[in-house]
Design a protein around this motif. Structure first.
Motif, PDB file in Angstrom:
ATOM      1  N   ARG A   1       2.137   0.442   1.732  1.00 43.95           N
ATOM      2  CA  ARG A   1       1.026  -0.202   1.037  1.00 43.95           C
ATOM      3  C   ARG A   1       0.553   0.643  -0.140  1.00 43.95           C
ATOM      4  O   ARG A   1       0.422   0.162  -1.264  1.00 43.95           O
ATOM      5  CB  ARG A   1      -0.125  -0.443   2.004  1.00 43.95           C
ATOM      6  CG  ARG A   1      -1.345  -1.017   1.342  1.00 43.95           C
ATOM      7  CD  ARG A   1      -2.523  -1.040   2.308  1.00 43.95           C
ATOM      8  NE  ARG A   1      -3.653  -1.647   1.668  1.00 43.95           N
ATOM      9  CZ  ARG A   1      -4.391  -2.581   2.215  1.00 43.95           C
ATOM     10  NH1 ARG A   1      -4.133  -3.008   3.429  1.00 43.95           N
ATOM     11  NH2 ARG A   1      -5.413  -3.084   1.559  1.00 43.95           N
ATOM     12  N   SER A   2       0.316   1.929   0.111  1.00 43.78           N
ATOM     13  CA  SER A   2      -0.155   2.819  -0.953  1.00 43.78           C
ATOM     14  C   SER A   2       0.884   2.982  -2.044  1.00 43.78           C
ATOM     15  O   SER A   2       0.552   3.024  -3.229  1.00 43.78           O
ATOM     16  CB  SER A   2      -0.539   4.184  -0.383  1.00 43.78           C
ATOM     17  OG  SER A   2      -1.669   4.060   0.443  1.00 43.78           O
ATOM     18  N   LEU A   3       2.149   3.063  -1.642  1.00 42.18           N
ATOM     19  CA  LEU A   3       3.233   3.194  -2.612  1.00 42.18           C
ATOM     20  C   LEU A   3       3.280   1.989  -3.546  1.00 42.18           C
ATOM     21  O   LEU A   3       3.350   2.137  -4.772  1.00 42.18           O
ATOM     22  CB  LEU A   3       4.566   3.347  -1.868  1.00 42.18           C
ATOM     23  CG  LEU A   3       5.791   3.692  -2.686  1.00 42.18           C
ATOM     24  CD1 LEU A   3       5.730   5.137  -3.151  1.00 42.18           C
ATOM     25  CD2 LEU A   3       7.043   3.465  -1.860  1.00 42.18           C
ATOM     26  N   VAL A   4       3.204   0.789  -2.999  1.00 44.02           N
ATOM     27  CA  VAL A   4       3.250  -0.434  -3.800  1.00 44.02           C
ATOM     28  C   VAL A   4       2.000  -0.548  -4.667  1.00 44.02           C
ATOM     29  O   VAL A   4       2.079  -0.909  -5.847  1.00 44.02           O
ATOM     30  CB  VAL A   4       3.440  -1.672  -2.899  1.00 44.02           C
ATOM     31  CG1 VAL A   4       3.270  -2.959  -3.689  1.00 44.02           C
ATOM     32  CG2 VAL A   4       4.813  -1.631  -2.234  1.00 44.02           C
ATOM     33  N   GLU A   5       0.838  -0.234  -4.099  1.00 35.97           N
ATOM     34  CA  GLU A   5      -0.399  -0.303  -4.882  1.00 35.97           C
ATOM     35  C   GLU A   5      -0.373   0.689  -6.034  1.00 35.97           C
ATOM     36  O   GLU A   5      -0.802   0.372  -7.145  1.00 35.97           O
ATOM     37  CB  GLU A   5      -1.611  -0.085  -3.981  1.00 35.97           C
ATOM     38  CG  GLU A   5      -1.888  -1.277  -3.092  1.00 35.97           C
ATOM     39  CD  GLU A   5      -3.084  -1.105  -2.173  1.00 35.97           C
ATOM     40  OE1 GLU A   5      -3.658   0.009  -2.105  1.00 35.97           O
ATOM     41  OE2 GLU A   5      -3.453  -2.100  -1.528  1.00 35.97           O
ATOM     42  N   GLU A   6       0.152   1.884  -5.778  1.00 34.50           N
ATOM     43  CA  GLU A   6       0.263   2.890  -6.842  1.00 34.50           C
ATOM     44  C   GLU A   6       1.213   2.411  -7.940  1.00 34.50           C
ATOM     45  O   GLU A   6       0.923   2.554  -9.127  1.00 34.50           O
ATOM     46  CB  GLU A   6       0.756   4.215  -6.257  1.00 34.50           C
ATOM     47  CG  GLU A   6       0.837   5.333  -7.260  1.00 34.50           C
ATOM     48  CD  GLU A   6       1.302   6.642  -6.630  1.00 34.50           C
ATOM     49  OE1 GLU A   6       2.083   7.353  -7.294  1.00 34.50           O
ATOM     50  OE2 GLU A   6       0.903   6.946  -5.499  1.00 34.50           O
ATOM     51  N   LEU A   7       2.325   1.831  -7.543  1.00 35.54           N
ATOM     52  CA  LEU A   7       3.273   1.286  -8.518  1.00 35.54           C
ATOM     53  C   LEU A   7       2.598   0.231  -9.389  1.00 35.54           C
ATOM     54  O   LEU A   7       2.717   0.253 -10.617  1.00 35.54           O
ATOM     55  CB  LEU A   7       4.480   0.679  -7.800  1.00 35.54           C
ATOM     56  CG  LEU A   7       5.484  -0.051  -8.697  1.00 35.54           C
ATOM     57  CD1 LEU A   7       6.205   0.932  -9.604  1.00 35.54           C
ATOM     58  CD2 LEU A   7       6.474  -0.825  -7.850  1.00 35.54           C
ATOM     59  N   ALA A   8       1.874  -0.675  -8.759  1.00 38.26           N
ATOM     60  CA  ALA A   8       1.206  -1.742  -9.502  1.00 38.26           C
ATOM     61  C   ALA A   8       0.135  -1.188 -10.442  1.00 38.26           C
ATOM     62  O   ALA A   8      -0.019  -1.667 -11.566  1.00 38.26           O
ATOM     63  CB  ALA A   8       0.586  -2.745  -8.529  1.00 38.26           C
ATOM     64  N   GLN A   9      -0.594  -0.181 -10.004  1.00 36.64           N
ATOM     65  CA  GLN A   9      -1.673   0.398 -10.817  1.00 36.64           C
ATOM     66  C   GLN A   9      -1.144   1.264 -11.948  1.00 36.64           C
ATOM     67  O   GLN A   9      -1.676   1.242 -13.054  1.00 36.64           O
ATOM     68  CB  GLN A   9      -2.598   1.264  -9.955  1.00 36.64           C
ATOM     69  CG  GLN A   9      -3.714   0.560  -9.278  1.00 36.64           C
ATOM     70  CD  GLN A   9      -4.586  -0.258 -10.194  1.00 36.64           C
ATOM     71  OE1 GLN A   9      -4.794  -1.396  -9.901  1.00 36.64           O
ATOM     72  NE2 GLN A   9      -5.090   0.260 -11.279  1.00 36.64           N
ATOM     73  N   ASP A  10      -0.104   2.028 -11.659  1.00 36.65           N
ATOM     74  CA  ASP A  10       0.340   3.063 -12.599  1.00 36.65           C
ATOM     75  C   ASP A  10       1.453   2.640 -13.547  1.00 36.65           C
ATOM     76  O   ASP A  10       1.786   3.386 -14.466  1.00 36.65           O
ATOM     77  CB  ASP A  10       0.794   4.308 -11.831  1.00 36.65           C
ATOM     78  CG  ASP A  10      -0.339   4.968 -11.072  1.00 36.65           C
ATOM     79  OD1 ASP A  10      -1.516   4.615 -11.303  1.00 36.65           O
ATOM     80  OD2 ASP A  10      -0.057   5.840 -10.219  1.00 36.65           O
TER      81      ASP A  10
ATOM     82  N   GLU B   1      -6.806  -9.302   0.439  1.00 36.35           N
ATOM     83  CA  GLU B   1      -5.447  -8.893   0.775  1.00 36.35           C
ATOM     84  C   GLU B   1      -4.509 -10.079   0.788  1.00 36.35           C
ATOM     85  O   GLU B   1      -4.907 -11.212   0.999  1.00 36.35           O
ATOM     86  CB  GLU B   1      -5.419  -8.226   2.152  1.00 36.35           C
ATOM     87  CG  GLU B   1      -6.076  -6.879   2.169  1.00 36.35           C
ATOM     88  CD  GLU B   1      -5.927  -6.209   3.518  1.00 36.35           C
ATOM     89  OE1 GLU B   1      -5.370  -6.813   4.451  1.00 36.35           O
ATOM     90  OE2 GLU B   1      -6.375  -5.069   3.635  1.00 36.35           O
ATOM     91  N   THR B   2      -3.239  -9.791   0.563  1.00 38.58           N
ATOM     92  CA  THR B   2      -2.190 -10.793   0.649  1.00 38.58           C
ATOM     93  C   THR B   2      -0.944 -10.096   1.155  1.00 38.58           C
ATOM     94  O   THR B   2      -0.950  -8.893   1.386  1.00 38.58           O
ATOM     95  CB  THR B   2      -1.953 -11.460  -0.725  1.00 38.58           C
ATOM     96  OG1 THR B   2      -1.079 -12.580  -0.542  1.00 38.58           O
ATOM     97  CG2 THR B   2      -1.368 -10.496  -1.730  1.00 38.58           C
ATOM     98  N   SER B   3       0.110 -10.824   1.343  1.00 37.99           N
ATOM     99  CA  SER B   3       1.359 -10.210   1.773  1.00 37.99           C
ATOM    100  C   SER B   3       2.463 -10.626   0.815  1.00 37.99           C
ATOM    101  O   SER B   3       2.345 -11.619   0.094  1.00 37.99           O
ATOM    102  CB  SER B   3       1.707 -10.636   3.204  1.00 37.99           C
ATOM    103  OG  SER B   3       1.881 -12.024   3.274  1.00 37.99           O
ATOM    104  N   ILE B   4       3.516  -9.825   0.797  1.00 37.59           N
ATOM    105  CA  ILE B   4       4.690 -10.148  -0.007  1.00 37.59           C
ATOM    106  C   ILE B   4       5.908 -10.085   0.906  1.00 37.59           C
ATOM    107  O   ILE B   4       5.916  -9.340   1.887  1.00 37.59           O
ATOM    108  CB  ILE B   4       4.864  -9.199  -1.212  1.00 37.59           C
ATOM    109  CG1 ILE B   4       4.965  -7.741  -0.762  1.00 37.59           C
ATOM    110  CG2 ILE B   4       3.724  -9.357  -2.201  1.00 37.59           C
ATOM    111  CD1 ILE B   4       5.298  -6.753  -1.853  1.00 37.59           C
ATOM    112  N   LYS B   5       6.896 -10.887   0.599  1.00 39.08           N
ATOM    113  CA  LYS B   5       8.120 -10.874   1.395  1.00 39.08           C
ATOM    114  C   LYS B   5       9.210 -10.168   0.609  1.00 39.08           C
ATOM    115  O   LYS B   5       9.425 -10.451  -0.566  1.00 39.08           O
ATOM    116  CB  LYS B   5       8.550 -12.301   1.734  1.00 39.08           C
ATOM    117  CG  LYS B   5       7.603 -12.980   2.697  1.00 39.08           C
ATOM    118  CD  LYS B   5       8.159 -14.319   3.138  1.00 39.08           C
ATOM    119  CE  LYS B   5       7.182 -14.956   4.085  1.00 39.08           C
ATOM    120  NZ  LYS B   5       7.754 -15.229   5.373  1.00 39.08           N
TER     121      LYS B   5
END
Length: 90
Positions: free
Chosen positions: A29-38, A4-8
């Motif tokens: 978290r899920s929203l950002v991860e989904e954006l990155a994956q999809d 894991e990491t964090s973003i500002k």
């Protein structure tokens, strides 16, 4: 977790992400991860475009012209914009 990491982000961006996540019944978290994956990268888009050209050439017996590709791209962009507008209205 070790991976894991964090973003500002600005407070405004965080608040918007929180609102979007709540509207989608998920977490930031899920929203950002989904954006990155999809969300495809430029290289992935290029691969898809080449595959589409190849499929069209196979089906049609010739590669679509640059003009036909431009018309198709413009149509897809308009449809994508219409789809995005419909999603935000829902």
């Amino acid at each position: 977790m070790a991976d894991e990491t964090s973003i500002k982000v600005s407070a405004a961006a965080r608040d918007r992400l929180a609102q979007l996540a709540a509207e989608h019944g998920t977490t930031i978290r899920s929203l950002v991860e989904e954006l990155a994956q999809d969300t495809p990268t430029k290289a992935e888009y290029a691969e898809r475009a080449e595959l589409a050209r190849s499929e069209l050439a196979s089906a049609l017996g010739q590669v679509p012209s640059a003009e036909a590709e431009a018309k198709a791209r413009a149509l897809l962009e308009r449809l994508g914009g219409a789809q995005h507008g419909a999603q935000t209205a829902a």
